[in-house]
Structures are given as C-alpha cells and as structure tokens.
Design a protein around this motif. Structure first.
Motif, short mmCIF file in Angstrom:
data_model
loop_
_atom_site.label_atom_id
_atom_site.label_comp_id
_atom_site.label_asym_id
_atom_site.label_seq_id
_atom_site.Cartn_x
_atom_site.Cartn_y
_atom_site.Cartn_z
N LEU A 105 0.76 -1.07 0.22
CA LEU A 105 -0.22 0.05 -0.11
C LEU A 105 0.95 1.19 0.02
N VAL A 106 1.92 1.12 0.94
CA VAL A 106 2.80 2.49 1.06
C VAL A 106 3.65 2.65 -0.25
N GLU A 107 4.12 1.61 -0.90
CA GLU A 107 4.92 1.47 -2.10
C GLU A 107 4.05 2.07 -3.47
N HIS A 108 2.93 1.25 -3.64
CA HIS A 108 2.03 1.21 -4.72
C HIS A 108 0.74 2.10 -4.73
N PHE A 109 0.18 2.01 -3.48
CA PHE A 109 -1.35 2.64 -3.56
C PHE A 109 -1.28 4.08 -3.49
N ILE A 110 -0.49 4.51 -2.11
CA ILE A 110 -0.31 5.81 -1.83
C ILE A 110 0.20 6.68 -2.90
N PRO A 111 1.16 6.37 -3.63
CA PRO A 111 1.69 7.22 -4.63
C PRO A 111 0.39 7.15 -5.93
N LEU A 112 -0.23 6.36 -6.07
CA LEU A 112 -1.49 6.28 -6.85
C LEU A 112 -2.41 7.44 -6.52
N VAL A 113 -2.85 7.46 -5.20
CA VAL A 113 -3.72 8.37 -4.79
C VAL A 113 -3.31 9.87 -4.90
N LYS A 114 -1.94 10.01 -4.40
CA LYS A 114 -1.44 11.37 -4.84
C LYS A 114 -1.40 11.74 -6.33
N ARG A 115 -0.92 10.81 -7.04
CA ARG A 115 -1.19 11.02 -8.56
C ARG A 115 -2.54 11.50 -9.11
N GLY A 140 -4.16 15.30 -10.66
CA GLY A 140 -4.41 14.95 -11.80
C GLY A 140 -4.92 16.38 -12.54
N GLU A 141 -4.38 16.38 -13.62
CA GLU A 141 -4.73 17.95 -14.37
C GLU A 141 -6.26 17.84 -14.75
N TRP A 142 -6.68 16.73 -15.08
CA TRP A 142 -8.10 16.72 -15.46
C TRP A 142 -8.97 16.35 -14.18
N PHE A 143 -10.08 16.96 -14.20
CA PHE A 143 -10.89 16.80 -12.88
C PHE A 143 -11.26 15.68 -12.59
N THR A 144 -11.45 14.60 -13.59
CA THR A 144 -12.11 13.08 -13.56
C THR A 144 -11.09 12.43 -12.49
N ALA A 145 -9.68 12.96 -12.59
CA ALA A 145 -8.68 12.14 -11.78
C ALA A 145 -8.93 12.55 -10.15
N ARG A 146 -9.08 13.70 -9.97
CA ARG A 146 -9.15 14.09 -8.72
C ARG A 146 -10.73 13.91 -8.20
N VAL A 147 -11.43 13.72 -8.77
CA VAL A 147 -12.84 13.09 -8.40
C VAL A 147 -12.68 11.81 -7.95
N SER A 148 -12.02 10.89 -8.58
CA SER A 148 -11.61 9.41 -8.36
C SER A 148 -10.82 9.41 -7.06
N ALA A 149 -9.97 10.30 -7.00
CA ALA A 149 -9.01 10.34 -5.96
C ALA A 149 -9.86 10.34 -4.34
N CYS A 150 -10.79 11.23 -4.53
CA CYS A 150 -11.37 11.15 -3.17
C CYS A 150 -11.99 10.07 -2.70
N GLY A 151 -12.36 9.05 -3.55
CA GLY A 151 -12.82 7.82 -3.29
C GLY A 151 -12.14 6.81 -2.58
N VAL A 152 -10.56 7.05 -2.72
CA VAL A 152 -9.61 6.02 -2.44
C VAL A 152 -8.96 6.24 -0.86
N PHE A 153 -9.06 7.51 -0.40
CA PHE A 153 -8.35 8.25 0.59
C PHE A 153 -8.42 7.17 1.79
N HIS A 154 -9.65 6.72 2.22
CA HIS A 154 -9.89 6.25 3.19
C HIS A 154 -9.18 4.50 3.29
N ILE A 155 -8.62 4.13 1.92
CA ILE A 155 -8.22 2.74 1.95
C ILE A 155 -6.53 3.07 2.28
N ALA A 156 -6.08 4.18 1.70
CA ALA A 156 -4.71 4.59 1.77
C ALA A 156 -4.33 5.04 3.20
#
Length: 587
Positions: free
Chosen positions: A122-132, A136-152
């Motif tokens: 999670l630390v090595e792969h998932f958290i960097p994904l959440v940050k990316r 994200g430049e496009w709002f769709t990435a940022r919308v999706s990011a909100c849904g995975v914070f509680h896992i990371a």
C-alpha cells in the motif's frame, strides 16, 4: 484445439476479439478475462495480460465498465495478494475516464484491491497512486482520488498521513464543483479512518469549507456528512461543531439542502443527545414540517414517526402533533400521502389516550382524502393502531369510513379496499367481519368493473383460507352459488372463477357435493364463453376430486362440450380431456 496443447490460443483470441469492431465480441472477451487468465497462468497474466489491458484504450464505455468490474476480483489470477499491485495501473487509467459509471466502478475495484493489499505494498504502490490522482490535471482523476483516501490512510506513515490530510483539504477547496462534491460525499468514510486528535482540527476545517460552499449541490452532500461525523465525535463536540451547521442548513436558501436535512435529522438526534435535540433540533424539525416547499414537507412528513420515537410522548404531542394536523390538510397530495404512510406508527409512541384523542381524527380525515394513495396508506397500516386502541374503538371510528371507500366511485379505490379485506379480517376477527363486511364482499362479485370482480373472487378464496372451510360453507359458498343464475353472462363467469379458487380450499367432499353440480349445470349455458370457462374449471377440479367422480361426472360433461358447435369450447374441452388422460397414465 485444446488449451493445453496451444497456450497462446486464448490470448490470441482475446487480443483479436478486443480489437474487433463488434462491441459485443469485445464485451464477451472482457467478461471471459478470468477464464483466459486461468489458461495463461499467474505469471503470464501479470506479464502479458495486465500490461495489454493497461494499454488497451477502448473507446466504448460499456467495455471499460466491464473491465473495471472484472479487475476488482482479479487478485487470485495474478498470483494472490503479494502481486495485487499489478492491477493498479489499468484501474488507475480507468478511474480517469470521462464516463462517470466507469470511474465509479474503477474506484470501487481500487478499494476492493487496496483493502486486500499488504501494508508495505500500500505504501509503495497505492499511496503514490492516490497522490497522482489527486494531483491530476483533469478533474476526473481528482474526483476519483476522493474515493480511495480511506483505503490509503490507515497504513500510511505519520508524515504521509499529514500530507494526505492536507491533500484532501485542497480537494475540498478545488475549483471544480464536481471535485468538491466527491470530497463531500467521501468525507464520512475518510473521517472514520482518521485519528480522533485530528478529527476536531483537520476534518472539521474540511467540513466547514464544504458547509459554506457556494454550490447547493456541495452543501447538500455535506449534510450527509453531518450524520457520519456526528457518530465519530464525542456528544459535546458534536453539539459544538455539528449542531450549529444543521440548524443553519435547516434554514438554507436552497430547498434541496433543506430536503436533505429533513431526511437526515432523526439520525443526528442520536448523535447530539436528548437535551440539544429538545432545544435545537425540535424547532428545526418543526420549521421543516412547515417549509414552503412541498418536497421538503414530504421528506419531513415521511420521518415524523422516527422523530417521535426519539422524543418523549409529551414533547411529541406538544410540538409535532400540531404540525401533523396541519400536514393532514396540506395542499399537496404527496405530502398527505407521505404522512399517511407513517402516521400509524405514531400510535404506539403516543399511547392509547393520545392516539384516540389526537390521532384518530387525523386518520379519519386522511381516510376520506380525495386521493386514493392517501387513503390506501392509512388502510394498509391499520393493524398498528388496532394494537394500541383495541378493536372496539377502531371499529366505531374507522369502519364507516372503510364502508364508504368500499363503495367509492373510483374503481381503483374499491380494488385497494378489497385487497386489504383479508388483512382487516385477520385483524378484526370473524364475528366483527360477519356483521360489517360480509355483505360487501358479495356485492363486489357483481361490480361493473372486471378487475373488481376478479379481485373479489380472490378475496373470497383468501377469506375461506383465513376463517376455514366450515365458516366459508356457512357464510360464503351459498351466497356465491346463488349468483350463478345472474342474467348477465359476465357475472356468471365471475362465479365460475370463484368456484375454481374456492375448490382447493374447501376440499374434495364439499367440492363434489356443492360446487361441482353448479359447474355441471353451467355447462348447459347458452353462452360459449361460459361453456369454455366451465371446461377450464372442470380441468382445475380434476386433481381435487376422486377418480370415480372424474369418470362419472366430469368426463361425460367434457365429452359433451367437446362436440359443441363453438371452436373455443371444443378446444378447452379437449384440453381438459387430455389432462384427465395424463392423470390416468401417471397414476
């Protein structure tokens, strides 16, 4: 060609089909991913299949949705939890596409995969994904990011946790309303993973940003967060931070926000405790019950029983009942309908005296409402009142209204009453039923509307089941059979229908002695419709009566009908004769 001889075959087919112009082939191929992965083995799935899927930029949303769904359950096919991280790149790509349902499914699958991953992964792969995603430049990435914070968040080191909280704060203040909406929606889930020391500081500041948002679509999602946060905070903090927000929201300029408050309010009562509920939330709820928007009143009216359960009866009578009286004569039928569907539940809360004094007059006015749905909602819940005030009081006050409805000029109202008669019968008992409602049930069998007659025939059967064959033999069967001589053939058909429904309940003996002779007489009717219905009824009686009766009475009657000049009569008579032969062969 067997799969073992040619391991390249499935992947070759998959790649061909995934590139096919036909969307159905591409979809089928995606839905068979697990089969193909099993054939390839774990290593080749990781090294060939997953990279191929990451690069596959299909433009059809249906295919992408299927892929997002499949990847969520793919951990066993890539070699188990230690290799789960290889599924993240294709899901990351899917969680940035434009189509909302694909993104949502990709986020759901990311959460499913992430919740099974090892902490180090999670630390090595998932958290960097959440940050990316969050950057994200496009709002769709940022919308999706909100849904995975509680896992990371739970497995992150402390320094990273601070960073994740500050990133989420930025998302709550994002330029795009869609991102702020996603942040508001997921705040409750994220807050549940945050340590209590940071709840009052970081989370409450995020919450404040969202509650003061200029977009009502963001504020109304923040209302949902109120209940979730209220459960996480101590009662005193809840009173300090959440209560003022809710009171403000209940007076928000947007009716959608007030609507959400009306839906959520009773949950907040549990979070803040009894005293603040009485002083702050009861006045807020009363305001919502008297709101100038019908939608808000509908939501508030629908929760009136749940809210009263939290209060003591005195408070409910003092503050809520006056509003309920007003709502029972509201100008909107939907408000009255929402009230009617829950008001019966107030009876056990208020007790016998208050129900009789305050609620019964409201029930009666709703029972006489001009809209069928309102009346219906009252009738369907009568048993709750019966338990509180007893049958005598109920019958004195409500029965005249029920009889009035049973003769209503709208056939749908009559139909609804018929459907509730067996329920009323079971609640009110046999003696009461015989006196007051028995005649009505017979009257309906001769209604002008076919649906009513059909329902009345079913009703007769259900009453026979409820009170037993002896009662039915005394109170139903003679009256029903008398009607077979009605001059109008449609009414005679209804009686045949009632006979076919009653026979299984009444048993073989009564069927042979009372019901069968009436059916055999009807076989001589001059109307073909009656005769082919007789054939159908006789067919339904075959399993109920003895074999000797079938041979002596039913078969000769059917043979006669099978020679009738009318083609339909012959058809149904032959069908019934065929049925007798089948029974003979099987026995």
């Amino acid at each position: 060609m067997s799969m073992t001889d040619e391991p390249l075959y499935p992947i070759a087919v998959l790649i061909d089909e995934l590139k096919n112009d036909d969307i159905q082939l591409r979809l089928n191929s995606i839905r068979r991913l697990s089969t193909i992965a099993r054939a390839l083995g774990e290593e080749r799935t990781r090294k060939e299949l997953i990279p191929f899927l990451s690069e596959n930029n299909d433009d059809d949303d249906e295919v992408l949705l299927a892929m997002a769904e499949e990847l969520g359950v793919f951990i066993p096919y890539v070699g188990g939890v230690e290799h789960a991280h290889v599924l993240l790149p294709p899901l990351e790509t899917l969680s940035t596409v434009e189509e909302t349902c694909v993104r949502e499914k990709a986020v759901e699958s990311l959460c499913r995969v992430g919740s099974q991953m090892k902490e180090s992964d999670l630390v090595e792969h998932f958290i960097p994904l959440v940050k990316r995603l969050a950057a994200g430049e496009w709002f769709t990435a940022r919308v999706s990011a909100c849904g995975v914070f509680h896992i990371a968040y739970p497995s992150a080191p402390d320094t990273v946790k601070t960073e994740l909280r500050s990133i989420y704060t930025q998302l709550c203040q994002d330029d795009m309303p869609m991102v702020r909406r996603a942040a508001a929606t997921n705040l409750g889930k994220f807050a549940a993973t945050i340590e209590s020391a940071h709840l009052k500081t970081d989370v409450m500041s995020m919450f404040d940003d969202l509650t003061q948002d200029e977009q009502d679509s963001v504020r109304l999602l923040a209302v949902e967060g109120c209940a979730a946060l209220g459960k996480l905070l101590e009662p005193q903090d809840c009173v300090a931070h959440i209560l003022p927000v809710i009171v403000n929201f209940s007076q928000d300029k947007s009716w959608r926000v007030r609507y959400m408050v009306a839906n959520q309010l009773y949950e907040l009562c549990e979070a803040v405790g009894p005293e603040p509920t009485r002083t702050e939330l009861v006045p807020a709820y009363v305001r919502l019950l008297r709101d100038n928007e019908a939608e808000v009143r509908i939501a508030a009216a629908g929760k009136v029983t749940k809210f009263c359960r939290i209060l003591n009866p005195e408070l409910a009578i003092q503050h809520i009942l006056p509003c309920v009286k007003e709502l029972s004569t509201d100008s909107s039928q939907h408000v009255r309908s929402a009230l009617a569907s829950v008001i019966m539940g107030m009876a056990p809360v208020l007790g016998k005296d208050a129900t009789f004094e305050h609620l019964l007059p409201i029930f009666l006015s709703l029972l006489k409402d001009e809209f069928p749905d309102v009346r219906l909602n009252i009738i369907s819940k009568l048993d709750q009142v019966n338990q509180v005030i007893g049958i005598d009081l109920l019958s004195q006050s409500l029965l005249p209204a029920i009889v009035e409805l049973a003769e209503d000029r709208h056939w749908r109202v009559r139909l609804a009453i018929i459907e509730y008669i067996p329920l009323l019968a079971s609640q009110l008992g046999v003696g009461f039923f015989d006196d007051k409602l028995g005649a009505l049930c017979m009257q309906w069998l001769q209604d002008k509307v076919h649906s009513i007659r059909e329902a009345a025939a079913n009703n007769v059967k259900r009453l026979a089941e409820e009170f037993g064959p002896e009662w039915a033999m005394q109170h139903i069967v003679p009256q029903v059979l008398e009607m077979i001589n009605n001059p109008h053939y449609l009414y005679r058909m209804t009686i045949l229908r009632a006979v076919s429904l009653l026979a299984p309940v009444m048993g073989s003996e009564i069927t042979c002695s009372k019901l069968l002779p009436v059916v055999m007489t009807a076989a001589k009717d001059r109307v073909p419709n009656i005769k082919f219905n007789v054939a159908k009824v006789l067919q339904s009686l075959i399993p109920i009566v003895d074999q000797s009766v079938v041979e002596k009475t039913i078969r000769p009657g059917l043979v006669e009908l099978s020679e009738d000049p009318d083609v339909d009569v012959r058809f149904f008579a032959n069908q019934a004769l065929q049925s007798i032969d089948n029974v003979m062969m099987s026995s």
